[in-house]
Design an enzyme around this catalytic site. Structure first.
Site, PDB file in Angstrom:
ATOM      1  N   ASP A   1       0.858  -1.186   0.000  1.00 16.86           N
ATOM      2  CA  ASP A   1       0.000   0.000   0.000  1.00 16.86           C
ATOM      3  C   ASP A   1       0.889   1.229   0.000  1.00 16.86           C
ATOM      4  OD1 ASP A   1      -2.263  -1.584   0.089  1.00 16.86           O
ATOM      5  OD2 ASP A   1      -2.474  -1.473   2.248  1.00 16.86           O
TER       6      ASP A   1
ATOM      7  N   ASP B   1      -7.116  -1.170  -4.202  1.00 17.42           N
ATOM      8  CA  ASP B   1      -8.088  -0.918  -3.130  1.00 17.42           C
ATOM      9  C   ASP B   1      -9.035   0.222  -3.515  1.00 17.42           C
ATOM     10  OD1 ASP B   1      -6.776  -2.834  -1.593  1.00 17.42           O
ATOM     11  OD2 ASP B   1      -5.587  -1.354  -0.507  1.00 17.42           O
TER      12      ASP B   1
END
Length: 171
Positions: free
Chosen positions: A108, A142
């Site tokens: 991420d 995401d």
């Protein structure tokens, strides 16, 4: 208010996790099943229902996000060493990484701490504590899944309700 970071996420969105290797395998298998189901559903919509483009685009973004995260978790652990608090992962020969197939972490990188403040002392329960609005760190996959799911929940309810009505009429 916008930063690029390097965070290795063991689980799913917002850092939520199941237990250990078994949980990671279950999450990866769930993602694979979801990918197959979305491909089947998109194919069915195209061949039978002639849906609006907005539905197809939204479902395709969810599919792309799921595929991106499964690729990351499938191969990242096979080709990178384990990161520590002081070192970033290094590329290793294929298969010599820190995790087996489908058990790697997902990287991420997007962080948007829009508001950072201290709550006033009179604020109930959390008065005087630090407050940060929009704490999650996420990746593009995401964002694709989350934004598309939110869009479909708010703007495409009638379409999905019509699908369930058609199914009830077929019975």
């Amino acid at each position: 208010w916008a930063q690029i970071l390097f965070i290795e996420n063991n689980g799913m969105a917002f850092g939520m996790q199941f237990g250990g290797i078994v949980g990671k395998l279950c999450l990866s298998i769930f993602r694979l099943v979801l990918i197959v189901a979305i491909i089947w559903f998109i194919n069915r919509l195209i061949t039978k229902n002639n849906p609006r483009w907005s539905i197809l685009i939204s479902l395709t973004f969810v599919l792309a996000g799921a595929i991106g995260n499964i690729i990351d978790s499938a191969f990242y652990g096979l080709i990178f060493s384990e990161s520590t608090l002081f070192t970033v992962a290094d590329v290793t020969p294929f298969g010599d990484g820190y995790a087996p197939f489908l058990c790697g972490k997902v990287v991420d990188m997007f962080y948007f701490p829009i508001i950072r403040t201290t709550l006033p002392s009179w604020f109930p329960f959390w008065g005087g504590e630090e407050f940060e609005f929009f704490r999650p760190i996420f990746n593009f996959a995401d964002a694709c899944v989350s934004c598309s799911a939110i869009y479909m929940l708010f703007f495409e309810r009638k379409f999905f309700a019509s699908l369930t009505k058609k199914k009830e009429q077929e019975k």
